[in-house]
Design a protein around this motif. Structure first.
Motif, mmCIF file in Angstrom:
data_model
loop_
_atom_site.group_PDB
_atom_site.id
_atom_site.type_symbol
_atom_site.label_atom_id
_atom_site.label_comp_id
_atom_site.label_asym_id
_atom_site.label_seq_id
_atom_site.Cartn_x
_atom_site.Cartn_y
_atom_site.Cartn_z
ATOM 1 N N GLU A 19 0.802 -1.212 0.273
ATOM 2 C CA GLU A 19 0.068 -0.096 -0.191
ATOM 3 C C GLU A 19 0.993 1.245 -0.080
ATOM 4 O O GLU A 19 0.689 2.121 -0.677
ATOM 5 C CB GLU A 19 -0.816 0.107 1.206
ATOM 6 N N GLU A 22 2.523 1.539 -3.613
ATOM 7 C CA GLU A 22 1.385 2.065 -4.464
ATOM 8 C C GLU A 22 1.037 3.676 -4.256
ATOM 9 O O GLU A 22 1.349 4.425 -5.332
ATOM 10 C CB GLU A 22 0.160 1.464 -4.386
ATOM 11 N N THR A 23 1.294 4.116 -2.953
ATOM 12 C CA THR A 23 0.941 5.496 -2.757
ATOM 13 C C THR A 23 2.208 6.306 -3.217
ATOM 14 O O THR A 23 1.985 7.307 -3.759
ATOM 15 C CB THR A 23 0.770 5.865 -1.066
ATOM 16 N N VAL A 27 2.501 9.052 -5.987
ATOM 17 C CA VAL A 27 3.114 10.485 -5.861
ATOM 18 C C VAL A 27 4.131 10.891 -6.808
ATOM 19 O O VAL A 27 4.044 11.952 -7.411
ATOM 20 C CB VAL A 27 3.385 10.550 -4.337
#
Length: 189
Positions: A19, A22-23, A27
């Motif tokens: 997670e 992915e973030t 960004v």
């Protein structure tokens, strides 16, 4: 902690790491190029990589500082002319209005212009007699201004009359701000 609990906890950590990855990918994949493009357009520079940002930003800052300095200089020059309303009442306001009139009358590379008593009369709203007094006073007190006496000039077609006028050297008057400033800050009246 049993083996199953450790594996369960490890799976939870793997999901959390995925997670976070992915973030970060979102960004760095979307927002950094967006920010770089925004900065590139804001400072009007061709930025190819992140390493270019500090130098381009510094150059932009220097250009901005120079423009601010020029703006302050222009503001100071404007302040020298003071608040000139349509009705000029003091002698210094009349002098400044006449100098502005001369600057507006200047054409091309012409540095000197003549301002007649009739033009002064219309420019500052005074009598013809007082316009002649202003001509003489300005010639004496403003550097770059001189009086041209009335004269007759012989031409091929006859005699041409030149009336008394103030000759204003616009470059000298407007580059020597002290003289104009004298009339707009209360130094001379």
């Amino acid at each position: 902690m049993s083996g199953e609990e450790v594996i369960g906890r490890l799976n939870e950590l793997e999901l959390a790491v995925e997670e976070i990855q992915e973030t970060l990918a979102a960004v760095t994949g979307q927002r950094i190029p967006l920010l770089t493009a925004t900065v590139r357009h804001a400072i009007a520079a061709d930025i190819e990589s992140m390493e270019d940002l500090p130098n381009e930003g510094r150059e932009f800052g220097e250009r901005l500082h120079e423009l601010e300095r020029q703006l302050v200089e222009v503001d100071e020059r404007l302040a020298q002319f003071g608040d000139i309303s349509p009705e000029v009442s003091t002698k210094k306001q009349k002098f400044v209005a006449i100098l502005e009139y001369a600057a507006n009358k200047q054409r091309g590379d012409q540095s000197r212009v003549s301002v007649s008593a009739t033009e002064i009369k219309g420019c500052v709203g005074v009598s013809r007699r007082y316009a002649y007094d202003l001509l003489e006073e300005m010639a004496e007190s403003v550097e770059g201004c001189q009086l041209r006496e009335a004269q007759s000039i012989q031409t091929s077609t006859g005699v041409k009359q030149k009336r008394k006028a103030l000759l204003v050297d616009c470059e000298e008057v407007h580059s020597n701000r002290g003289d104009v400033n004298q009339f707009t800050t209360g130094g001379g009246e």
